[in-house]
Write an enzyme that holds these catalytic residues in place. Structure first.
Site, PDB file in Angstrom:
ATOM      1  N   MET A 138       0.840  -1.194   0.000  1.00  0.00           N
ATOM      2  CA  MET A 138       0.000   0.000   0.000  1.00  0.00           C
ATOM      3  C   MET A 138       0.874   1.242   0.000  1.00  0.00           C
ATOM      4  O   MET A 138       1.729   1.398   0.878  1.00  0.00           O
ATOM      5  CB  MET A 138      -0.906   0.020   1.236  1.00  0.00           C
ATOM      6  CG  MET A 138      -1.946  -1.066   1.254  1.00  0.00           C
ATOM      7  SD  MET A 138      -2.820  -1.094   2.842  1.00  0.00           S
ATOM      8  CE  MET A 138      -1.588  -1.891   3.855  1.00  0.00           C
ATOM      9  N   PHE A 164      -0.248   5.175   6.924  1.00  0.00           N
ATOM     10  CA  PHE A 164       0.797   5.471   5.941  1.00  0.00           C
ATOM     11  C   PHE A 164       1.266   4.212   5.225  1.00  0.00           C
ATOM     12  O   PHE A 164       0.664   3.154   5.369  1.00  0.00           O
ATOM     13  CB  PHE A 164       1.933   6.267   6.575  1.00  0.00           C
ATOM     14  CG  PHE A 164       1.452   7.551   7.202  1.00  0.00           C
ATOM     15  CD1 PHE A 164       1.030   8.600   6.412  1.00  0.00           C
ATOM     16  CD2 PHE A 164       1.361   7.687   8.576  1.00  0.00           C
ATOM     17  CE1 PHE A 164       0.547   9.775   6.963  1.00  0.00           C
ATOM     18  CE2 PHE A 164       0.883   8.857   9.145  1.00  0.00           C
ATOM     19  CZ  PHE A 164       0.473   9.898   8.344  1.00  0.00           C
ATOM     20  N   GLY A 165       2.326   4.328   4.395  1.00  0.00           N
ATOM     21  CA  GLY A 165       2.719   3.232   3.513  1.00  0.00           C
ATOM     22  C   GLY A 165       3.031   1.956   4.274  1.00  0.00           C
ATOM     23  O   GLY A 165       3.705   1.985   5.289  1.00  0.00           O
ATOM     24  N   SER A 166       2.547   0.822   3.791  1.00  0.00           N
ATOM     25  CA  SER A 166       2.701  -0.423   4.522  1.00  0.00           C
ATOM     26  C   SER A 166       2.371  -1.609   3.625  1.00  0.00           C
ATOM     27  O   SER A 166       2.238  -1.462   2.414  1.00  0.00           O
ATOM     28  CB  SER A 166       1.806  -0.408   5.769  1.00  0.00           C
ATOM     29  OG  SER A 166       0.527   0.085   5.432  1.00  0.00           O
ATOM     30  N   ARG A 167       2.189  -2.800   4.243  1.00  0.00           N
ATOM     31  CA  ARG A 167       2.010  -4.010   3.460  1.00  0.00           C
ATOM     32  C   ARG A 167       1.194  -5.026   4.245  1.00  0.00           C
ATOM     33  O   ARG A 167       1.218  -5.051   5.476  1.00  0.00           O
ATOM     34  CB  ARG A 167       3.399  -4.592   3.155  1.00  0.00           C
ATOM     35  CG  ARG A 167       3.420  -5.777   2.233  1.00  0.00           C
ATOM     36  CD  ARG A 167       4.851  -6.169   1.943  1.00  0.00           C
ATOM     37  NE  ARG A 167       5.207  -7.460   2.515  1.00  0.00           N
ATOM     38  CZ  ARG A 167       6.444  -7.905   2.644  1.00  0.00           C
ATOM     39  NH1 ARG A 167       7.457  -7.151   2.280  1.00  0.00           N
ATOM     40  NH2 ARG A 167       6.683  -9.093   3.153  1.00  0.00           N
TER      41      ARG A 167
END
Length: 217
Positions: free
Chosen positions: A97, A184-187
Site C-alpha cells: 500500500m 501510511f505506507g505499509s504491506r
C-alpha cells in the site's frame, strides 16, 4: 466517509487549516503570498482527508473465495516457509500500500479468529524482504471449513507508526468487513494453503473486499 481511526488526525488537520487561513488573512499583506499559504493549509487538510477515507464497499461473500484484505499492488506471489504459526510451507501473496491507497484492512474470508498477536519491531521499508519478520506487525489466523486456516500479517513500513488490529481470538468474522487500519505506507501478507488457486498476478492492482485473490482448487 472516513474511517473512525482518522478522527483525531482529521480534527487536528481541520483546526490547523482554519488557523492557517485566519492567520494568513490577518498578518500577510502580500496578496500572492497570503493565497499561497492558505492554499498550502487547505492542501494539507485534503491529504489527511484522502488518507483516512473509507469507501463503503459491500463484499460479495463467497466461501470459495479469498478476497483482498487491502487496496494496493500485488508485489509477492511465492511458496515460502511460514515460521511463526504454521511452521510449514504456504503460498504467500503480498499487497503493498502506498500513502495514496485506502488503508482499511478487511477480513479476507468468513471464519473464526484462531490467533491474533502484535509484534513490536523495526520500520524497514515495507517491500524489504525481511519486513515480514522484523518490522512492527500483527499476525492473525482465520479458520473456516473451506480453506482451513489462513494467516494475514499487517506490516508497518518506513512511515507507518501505528497498526490497528480489531481481530481477537474466538471472534466470528465476516468476509469483507473492517479488520483494522494501517497508517501510511505499509504491506499486508497473506499465507494460504498449498494448492490454493491464485487468481492475481504480480503488479496487479487489488481492491480490498473486492478483488478475488484466490479460490479453492
Amino acid at each position: 466517509m472516513f474511517h473512525k481511526e482518522g478522527g483525531p488526525s482529521i480534527l487536528l488537520g481541520t483546526s490547523f487549516a482554519v488557523a492557517v487561513l485566519l492567520i494568513a488573512d490577518r498578518f500577510i499583506d502580500i496578496a500572492w503570498l497570503r493565497m499561497l499559504v492558505q492554499i498550502a493549509g487547505v492542501v494539507i487538510l485534503i491529504i489527511i482527508l484522502q488518507f483516512f477515507r473509507n469507501p463503503k464497499r459491500i463484499a460479495v461473500r463467497n466461501s470459495d473465495h479469498i478476497l483482498a484484505p487491502v487496496d494496493g499492488k500485488v508485489v509477492v506471489i511465492e511458496e515460502v516457509y511460514e515460521g511463526e504459526f504454521f511452521k510449514d510451507k504456504r503460498l504467500q501473496v503480498s499487497i503493498f500500500m502506498s500513502p495514496i491507497n485506502v488503508h482499511v484492512t478487511r477480513y479476507a474470508m468468513d471464519g473464526i479468529i484462531k490467533f491474533s498477536k502484535y509484534h513490536p519491531g523495526k520500520f524497514l521499508v515495507a517491500w524489504h524482504p525481511k519486513a515480514s519478520e522484523e518490522n512492527e506487525r500483527t499476525t492473525v489466523v482465520i479458520e473456516n471449513e473451506t480453506f482451513g486456516q489462513i494467516l494475514y500479517r499487517q506490516i508497518a513500513g518506513a512511515l507507518a507508526r501505528r497498526i490497528v488490529n480489531y481481530a481477537q481470538e474466538g471472534m466470528q468474522v465476516v468476509q469483507g468487513t473492517d479488520a483494522g487500519f494501517i497508517k501510511f505506507g505499509s504491506r499486508v501478507d497473506l499465507f494460504l494453503p498449498l494448492g490454493t488457486q491464485i487468481n492475481v498476478e504480480l503488479n496487479q492492482k487489488a481492491i480490498g473486499g473486492k478483488t478475488i485473490i484466490a479460490t479453492k482448487a
